[in-house]
Write an enzyme that holds these catalytic residues in place. Structure first.
Site, PDB file in Angstrom:
ATOM      1  CB  CYS A 188      -0.593  -4.251   8.719  1.00  0.00           C
ATOM      2  SG  CYS A 188      -0.087  -2.837   7.720  1.00  0.00           S
ATOM      3  CG  MET A 223      20.200 -46.702 -10.993  1.00  0.00           C
ATOM      4  SD  MET A 223      18.813 -47.655 -11.556  1.00  0.00           S
ATOM      5  CE  MET A 223      19.258 -49.486 -12.022  1.00  0.00           C
ATOM      6  CD  GLU A 246      -1.206  -2.041   2.202  1.00  0.00           C
ATOM      7  OE1 GLU A 246      -2.079  -2.727   3.104  1.00  0.00           O
ATOM      8  OE2 GLU A 246      -0.240  -2.507   1.672  1.00  0.00           O
ATOM      9  CB  ALA A 252       9.295 -39.095   0.618  1.00  0.00           C
TER      10      ALA A 252
END
EC number: 3.5.4.26
Length: 362
Positions: free
Chosen positions: A69, A157, A46, A297
């Protein structure tokens, strides 16, 4: 408001821990000022827009992606700045999710005779700040898990070799996810196998010469990280989280400027809920990117601690002996976790798929 949202995206990589916010000031149907918040401690959107508008802000309408704010922080209240500039109407995409602030900026404007309209393009505004909203509403960060897999669902792999499953375009996209994250997390297994830096290195992501580096977090229950690991010596703030800290190794890491934190866990795994809480309390983390192997994960998915899965699918076959996408032993279809596809995109020959876990019905 669409233009204000575009401006807010300028702070996508730089505003941590603040939200990304854009503002446009319109007078008689013409844009007379616009701005975006770029970094914590600097002027809010702003203020930039009002500076550009000058006297033309008198009687104008301001479009803001987040409620102005109403409190003194590192900068004065934006609600007061709008009133002082003579703005007569403020259109707000969404209320501030901070329970200590929400609604007060709107009340402050309305008390000074400013017309306020709320809820224009709110969904798009919320999508800009999922981590800030989550932290304000729940005290937890927004967690993404990034994975790269072959067409047959393998990530490395059998030996652990995985560089590179995907091409350069997909890896460049990962840089963008890192840059927008408050913290990037990996596990000691991935570090020992690949010796990564986990930094943002794409200079194209810099904003006004500033290249963001997220907090880099290593989960290393027994402090096995080698002192010559690239991760330790790359630029940026570093945090090693362990379950027990050998005094000598801890001192060696701290001498390198690395913070070492002991958190609870069991069976060699850090308790994820404790980790998220610590990151929010100590670092005000909004968005987390987990870049790790199948074990971490899988632990995140098993604990239902994932908001988004970012999966890069490469046109390559690694074979049945290669490592799976997740270490997550499920025994029946009833245990299977359904996902909702949010986005799909090609990066050369690779496909990026973004999924959101579907909340289980009780």
């Amino acid at each position: 408001m669409s233009r204000a949202l575009q401006l807010a995206e300028r702070g996508l990589y730089t505003t941590h821990p603040n939200p990304r916010v854009g503002c446009v000031v319109v007078q008689a149907g013409q844009v007379v000022g616009e701005g975006a918040h770029l970094r914590a401690g600097e002027a809010h959107a702003e203020v930039y827009a009002l500076r550009q508008a000058g006297q033309a802000a008198q009687g104008a309408t301001a479009y803001v992606t987040l409620e102005p704010c109403s409190h003194f922080g590192r900068t004065p209240p934006c609600a007061d700045a709008l009133v002082a500039a003579g703005v007569k109407r403020v259109v707000v995409a969404m209320r501030d999710p901070n329970p200590l602030v929400s609604g007060r900026g709107i009340q402050r404007l309305e008390a000074q005779g400013v017309q306020v309209d709320v809820g224009v393009l709110e969904a798009q505004a919320r999508a800009l700040n999922p981590g800030f909203i989550r932290r304000m509403e729940t005290g937890q960060p927004y967690v993404r898990v990034k994975l790269a897999m072959s067409l047959d669902g393998r990530t490395a792999m059998h030996s652990g070799e995985s560089q590179w499953i995907t091409g350069s375009a997909a890896r460049a996209d990962v840089q963008r996810w890192r840059a927008r994250s408050s913290a990037v997390i990996t596990g000691i297994g991935s570090l020992l196998q690949d010796n990564p830096q986990m930094t943002v290195r794409d200079s194209a992501l810099a904003e006004e010469g500033f290249l963001p580096q997220p907090l880099r977090v290593l989960l290393d229950s027994n402090l096995r990280v080698p002192l010559d690991a690239l991760w330790l010596h790359a630029q940026g703030e570093r945090l090693v989280v362990c379950q027990q800290a050998d005094a000598v190794k801890r001192a060696q890491l701290e001498a390198l400027g690395v913070r070492v934190e002991v958190l609870p866990g069991q069976a060699g795994r850090i308790e994820l809920a404790a980790l998220w809480s610590f990151l929010v309390e100590a670092y005000q983390v909004n968005e987390v990117l987990v870049e790790a192997g199948a074990e971490l994960a899988g632990a995140c998915m098993a604990a239902e601690q994932v908001d988004e899965l970012i999966v890069y699918l490469a046109p390559v076959l690694l074979g049945s002996e290669a490592r799976p996408l997740l270490q997550w032993p499920l025994q029946s279809m009833a245990q299977a976790r359904r996902l909702q596809l949010l986005d799909q995109r090609f990066f050369d020959q690779d496909i990026r798929l973004i999924y959101q876990p579907i909340t289980r019905k009780e």
